[in-house]
Design a protein around this motif. Structure first.
Motif, short mmCIF file in Angstrom:
data_model
loop_
_atom_site.label_atom_id
_atom_site.label_comp_id
_atom_site.label_asym_id
_atom_site.label_seq_id
_atom_site.Cartn_x
_atom_site.Cartn_y
_atom_site.Cartn_z
N ALA B 329 0.81 -1.25 0.08
CA ALA B 329 0.02 0.05 0.00
C ALA B 329 0.80 1.25 -0.06
CB ALA B 329 -1.04 0.12 1.41
N ARG B 330 1.94 1.04 0.72
CA ARG B 330 2.77 2.38 0.86
C ARG B 330 3.50 2.66 -0.63
NH1 ARG B 330 6.22 0.64 5.36
NH2 ARG B 330 4.66 1.21 6.72
N LYS B 331 3.94 1.62 -1.24
CA LYS B 331 4.52 1.87 -2.54
C LYS B 331 3.67 2.72 -3.36
CE LYS B 331 7.14 -2.43 -2.71
NZ LYS B 331 7.15 -3.95 -3.17
N ILE B 332 2.27 2.54 -3.23
CA ILE B 332 1.42 3.40 -4.15
C ILE B 332 0.51 4.52 -3.47
CG2 ILE B 332 1.06 1.26 -5.84
CD1 ILE B 332 -1.85 1.07 -4.57
N ASN B 333 1.15 4.73 -2.50
CA ASN B 333 0.39 5.89 -1.48
C ASN B 333 -1.04 5.72 -1.20
OD1 ASN B 333 2.92 7.18 -1.50
ND2 ASN B 333 2.47 8.51 -3.32
N ALA B 334 -1.40 4.53 -1.17
CA ALA B 334 -2.62 3.95 -0.74
C ALA B 334 -2.51 3.86 0.77
CB ALA B 334 -3.13 2.82 -1.35
N ILE B 335 -3.86 3.63 1.27
CA ILE B 335 -4.10 3.60 2.84
C ILE B 335 -4.57 2.39 3.07
CG2 ILE B 335 -5.52 4.14 4.78
CD1 ILE B 335 -3.27 6.36 4.08
N ASN B 360 -8.53 12.13 9.04
CA ASN B 360 -7.27 13.23 8.97
C ASN B 360 -5.79 12.67 9.32
OD1 ASN B 360 -8.61 15.18 8.37
ND2 ASN B 360 -9.30 15.77 10.44
N LYS B 361 -5.53 11.51 10.42
CA LYS B 361 -4.70 10.99 10.61
C LYS B 361 -4.02 10.44 9.19
CE LYS B 361 -4.57 10.56 15.56
NZ LYS B 361 -4.54 9.27 16.71
N LEU B 362 -4.95 9.72 8.72
CA LEU B 362 -4.38 8.69 7.51
C LEU B 362 -4.04 9.77 6.23
CD1 LEU B 362 -7.24 6.01 7.69
CD2 LEU B 362 -4.87 5.56 8.18
N LEU B 363 -4.87 10.64 6.26
CA LEU B 363 -4.48 11.56 5.12
C LEU B 363 -3.41 12.50 5.39
CD1 LEU B 363 -8.22 12.92 4.21
CD2 LEU B 363 -6.59 11.32 2.86
N ASN B 364 -3.08 12.85 6.52
CA ASN B 364 -1.91 13.61 6.69
C ASN B 364 -0.44 12.75 6.71
OD1 ASN B 364 -3.20 15.75 7.06
ND2 ASN B 364 -3.52 15.49 9.11
N GLY B 365 -0.55 11.59 6.56
CA GLY B 365 0.62 10.55 6.38
C GLY B 365 1.19 10.30 7.64
N GLY B 366 0.62 10.79 8.66
CA GLY B 366 1.14 10.18 10.05
C GLY B 366 1.23 8.77 10.20
N ILE B 367 0.43 8.02 9.78
CA ILE B 367 0.27 6.63 10.01
C ILE B 367 -0.03 6.16 8.62
CG2 ILE B 367 -0.11 6.31 12.38
CD1 ILE B 367 -3.31 6.39 11.64
N LEU B 389 -8.54 11.16 -0.91
CA LEU B 389 -7.31 10.74 -1.41
C LEU B 389 -7.19 10.62 -3.01
CD1 LEU B 389 -4.44 9.93 -0.14
CD2 LEU B 389 -5.36 7.64 0.03
N ALA B 390 -8.46 10.07 -3.48
CA ALA B 390 -8.53 9.60 -4.95
C ALA B 390 -7.97 10.86 -5.85
CB ALA B 390 -9.88 9.19 -5.32
#
Lengths: 178, 789
Positions: B329-335, B360-367, B389-390
């Protein structure tokens, strides 16, 4: 030391004796009294690349007077064209009979003492050989003529994924059989 | 009439009990588990069987179908005595030999499978009770289904009516699995045949759990109820509208995905977001909402789909989920959102946090993702995250790297070491394809797409860290865009009315067989082989049943008119029809159908009457399972549930890695003797069915074996003639001659197919064939009605 082609295929303490000399392979073939060649369907992929491997197997089986068994329809068809009477039996069923010391063989002459494997998916072959290694060791030796090292066989060729070199090796085995 | 049966706890307590010379104060007696249930059928001999209750039946089967062990290696490494060398009949420090160890490994695999299905069922039942209550009625087919839970009736001897009743059945399953697993501990069971008997028990329990899981979700979530015309739905990556946010759901437990669909519907977002599934969650999503739920493909599509860059949010539930999806998921910037306590993925548990805060946490890239156990919250977070995100990720779809020049530059890094091939389960010629790709010819790379099982072992092995799956994807971009298919979603159970209609023909043999294509997608030569087999038997008017990833594969190929087999053949349980029962847990409807034939057509009592029904199925119902790409421990336990019922299973070449076959030896006449239930005499019936578990090397070998394994001792001459027509015809089609073993299957002249009569008669004469008796076959001495003398 010989290494399995699929690296995760680590067999344990008993590993096949590596044969990398055609003359030695021929000697083991000659030593057997009642041999059988089991051919897998993958052999056809090699045939497609232009290597007449079935012709080699025909010569080999003639020289050592071995029966041929396969479940591959196309191999049966080709063998028929080459006037060879190949036995039709699923490999798993055949292994079940090879492991039985009381089986009399296709020809009724008793159990085989050497089973020669060629043309199978790597894993399928090592699983069949594994059964025979553990449950038929008293009466049967196995020889893998696959282009890959098969650790569960009694004797195996080395990894030789370059088909041309493998084909040449088998040709030399036939020559050594005289 | 009412009867007390094992169900709920009964407690008696009293303050004071006095008799002459004896008094007791404040006492309480708990008498097992008792409850009142209506009398619906006489209770059979084996209600809630323990791990040894059906051992005698297992030993009858295992005397005929002997295990063939194919060990992975020579060692046992399960305890600190070891490693122990078990090669060539040595014994380990605990005393176990190789046969014992291999059967123990099979039992462990089947316990894993049965435990997984039981835990899945438990989760479903608990969550559905939470939402719908314990009294929510079981309804899986309305007026069309009277026998709602054939396996549970057969094994447990109870007739569940509500969701609450299902909990009692799961209590039993869990207890049995604990008992079975304990038998694998060092210093317990030592006999391989008794291990195998326990394997059968694990399989039987597995089927009970499968049934509980599916009838719970069908009843509560309003899935298609035994509907032959369950909707046709979209299958394939090409059907996904990539201009919309995409939520990918993978696994087997549909509950979190129902949260997503409910949120979409409740917030009028239908049509604005794509919900796509892989593996069995996909089937159950489409059963929940055929309009919204789309299917990407089987389990083996996980990596390749993620590498397209299409999914914005990935939801994982349980089972068959690739375990490093967080990295992917990280490789394609997905959650990634994990939703099961069995599969937490190392993520923080945000179940109790406010949904908007989590988004918000997910979108801000913190986790990189979150663990959320609450289905409603999963729904809200997944949808809001995907929608936000899309737009930011649009350029990453359809593939993260757009230019084909990139393939060339990557392929040029390949050193031709062939480590990829040495890791590939199918020994695919990846290095060779790379060589061509480095010169701008992508055809070889693209050709691999059909044969790749998507395991990614090639990438792990590559010393250059080449993204081989992505390269294969990119080379196959046009193929992927054209993956647009239609398949019929899972219909669930088989109707009692359908059983009544075809039961007679199946038992007499005039419908030549029921073939179930089930299991995973670990194919040795691509999925096309499954489709070819299915089509062959549909044309021959067998009943073809499908489930799980196999059912998806069947939908992934089109005929010359652009139709899939689902569009071409009806979904009834009838000759020449293609029945998709649904996800893995819907396999229970396949074994359930066999059981219902014995019950509804033959009027045999089901209730806790396992041996008689299994004996009936083995001798009379020409059913065969084909798990061409079976991979998992669950597939092993599903297969073993079929074995105990007398249904043979064929696996593809990779299935040999289950390391144990159950093979009959057709030439051993004594193995094929049965009792004639009418006279008590022992009668030779020929090798029918010849094997219980068998790995075929090629699809041709499998097709011949399927036709052969459909023969049963009870076939009427008319039915046997039909079955022999197909066996002989397929054998001759592939091998050009009559099968050598043909005389074993011809009992009387009337068995000979009329169109081949002269030829077969002369063949039989040549082989010294003799006429045999057709008995009323049973392997159970107690089923003999009249004994001689």
């Amino acid at each position: 030391m010989a290494e399995s082609w699929q690296k995760a295929e680590v067999p344990g303490p008993i590993k096949a004796l590596l044969l990398n000399n055609p003359k030695v392979v021929a000697e083991y073939l000659k030593k057997a009294n009642h041999s059988v060649v089991i051919i897998g369907d993958k052999i056809l992929e090699i045939e497609k690349e232009g290597y007449k491997i079935l012709d080699l197997i025909k010569k080999l089986s003639n020289k050592i007077n071995a029966e041929i068994v396969t479940s591959s329809p196309k191999i049966i068809e080709e063998m028929r064209e080459k006037n060879i009477n190949a036995r039709i039996m699923p490999s798993i069923e055949f292994i079940d009979r090879l492991k039985d010391p009381n089986w009399n063989g296709f020809d009724g002459k008793g159990q085989y003492d050497l089973a020669i494997f060629i043309g199978f998916p790597y894993y399928y072959c090592w699983l069949m050989l594994s059964n025979l290694k553990h449950f038929a060791y008293n009466h049967l030796k196995t020889l893998s003529l696959e282009p890959y090292y098969q650790p569960h066989a009694t004797y195996s060729l080395q990894n030789n994924p370059l088909i041309e070199a493998w084909f040449k090796f088998l040709n030399n085995v036939i020559i050594e059989l005289k | 009439m009412v009867k007390l049966v094992e169900k709920g706890p009964l407690k008696l307590s009293a303050k004071l009990l006095e008799t002459s010379g004896f008094s007791l104060k404040d006492f309480e007696i708990a008498i097992g588990k008792l409850a009142i249930e209506e009398e619906w059928e006489p209770l059979g001999p084996t209600p809630f069987p323990s791990i040894a209750s059906l051992r005698d039946w297992d030993h009858i089967l295992l005397k005929r179908y002997k295990p063939l062990y194919m060990p992975f290696c020579d060692l046992c490494c399960l305890c600190t005595f070891g490693k122990c060398d078990l090669s060539r009949d040595k014994r380990g420090a605990c005393g176990l030999n190789m046969a014992g160890q291999q059967s123990r490994i099979v039992l462990i695999a089947c316990c894993i499978g049965a435990a997984t299905h039981t835990a899945h069922a438990r989760d479903l039942v608990e969550k559905l009770i939470e939402r719908y209550g314990r009294d929510h009625p079981i309804n899986i087919g309305g007026e069309y289904i009277y026998v709602e839970a054939p396996i549970t009736r057969l094994v447990c001897g109870i007739k569940p009516k509500t969701l609450g009743d299902l909990e009692d059945v799961l209590d039993y399953c869990e207890k049995q699995i604990a008992q079975l697993l304990s038998a694998t501990h060092t210093g317990q069971e030592g006999d391989n045949i008794d291990f195998e008997s326990k394997v059968f028990h694990a399989g039987m329990i597995d089927h009970v759990a499968l049934e509980i899981a599916d009838i719970a979700q069908i009843s509560a979530l309003n899935f298609p109820k035994a509907d032959p015309e369950a909707p046709l739905i979209d299958l394939g990556i090409g059907n996904i509208d990539i201009s919309k946010p995409v939520i990918m759901c993978v696994g087997h437990n549909v509950i979190p995905t129902t949260g997503i669909i409910d949120y979409i519907l409740d917030n009028n977002l239908d049509g604005k977001i794509e919900v796509v599934g892989l593996c069995c969650t996909a089937w159950d999503t489409s059963r929940y909402s055929p309009k919204i739920g789309k299917i990407v493909g089987p389990i083996s599509w996980q990596l390749r789909f993620i590498r397209t860059g299409i999914p914005d949010v990935i939801i994982v539930d349980e089972q068959c989920v690739r375990t490093n999806l967080i990295e992917e998921a990280r490789k394609i910037n997905a959650i990634l959102i994990a939703t099961s306590d069995k599969n937490c993925q190392g993520l923080p548990d945000l179940t109790k946090e406010d949904a908007n805060d989590v988004v918000n946490k997910l979108l801000n890239g913190g986790i990189p993702g979150a663990l959320i156990f609450d289905r409603e919250k999963v729904g809200e977070v997944a949808v809001k995250t995907a929608m936000a995100l899309a737009p930011k990720r649009f350029n990453l779809k359809i593939f993260p790297i757009k230019e084909k020049e990139w393939i060339v530059s990557q392929a040029k890094k390949c050193k031709q070491c062939r480590e990829c091939e040495r890791a590939c389960p199918n020994n695919l010629q990846i290095a060779f394809a790379m060589k061509f790709a480095s010169n701008g010819d992508f055809s070889k790379l693209s050709n691999l797409y059909d044969y790749c099982v998507g395991c990614g072992r090639c990438e792990s092995a590559c010393p250059e860290d080449l993204p081989i799956i992505t390269l294969m994807n990119k080379a196959s971009e046009e193929t992927i865009r054209e993956e647009k298919f239609k398949c019929r979603t899972g219909r669930g159970a088989i109707r009692d009315t359908e059983i009544r209609k075809v039961g007679r023909d199946i038992v007499l043999g005039t419908i030549p067989g029921v073939i179930a294509f089930v299991g995973c997608a670990n194919y040795a030569n691509g999925g096309r082989e499954v489709v070819e087999m299915v089509e062959e038997f549909l044309k021959r008017r067998y009943i073809v049943v499908a489930s799980g990833c196999s059912a998806m594969t069947i939908g992934m190929y089109k005929n010359s008119e652009g139709k899939t087999l689902y569009e071409e053949y009806p979904g009834d349980f009838d000759a020449g029809c293609l029945v998709n029962v649904g996800s893995c847990i819907s396999n229970s409807h396949i074994s359930g159908a066999a059981i219902k034939i014995a019950n509804i057509f033959a009027k045999r009592n089901l209730r806790a009457n396992y041996k008689e029904i299994a004996d009936y199925i083995l001798n009379r119902i020409g059913a065969v399972g084909v798990a061409w790409g079976a991979m998992s421990q669950k597939a092993a336990s599903i297969a073993s549930g079929f074995w105990r019922l007398g249904v043979p299973v064929i696996v593809g070449p990779h299935g040999s890695k289950y390391r144990r076959m159950l093979l009959g030896r057709k030439e051993n006449k004594e193995d094929w003797m049965v009792y004639d239930a009418r006279t008590g005499e022992k009668v030779y019936v020929g090798p029918v069915p010849e094997h219980l578990f068998y790995a075929a090397e090629t699809k041709e070998e499998a097709m011949v074996m399927i036709a052969k394994l459909c023969m049963r001792a009870n076939d009427t001459p008319q039915g046997r003639a039909i079955k022999l027509t197909h066996y002989v015809n397929l054998y001759r089609k592939f091998y050009g001659v009559l099968p050598e073993d043909l005389p074993m299957f011809v009992r009387v002249e009337a068995d000979i197919p009329i169109t081949m009569k002269d030829e077969i008669v002369s063949f039989l004469k040549e082989k010294g064939w003799e006429e045999k008796v057709i008995p009323d076959p049973t392997l159970l001495k107690e089923k003999v009605v009249k004994k001689i003398g």
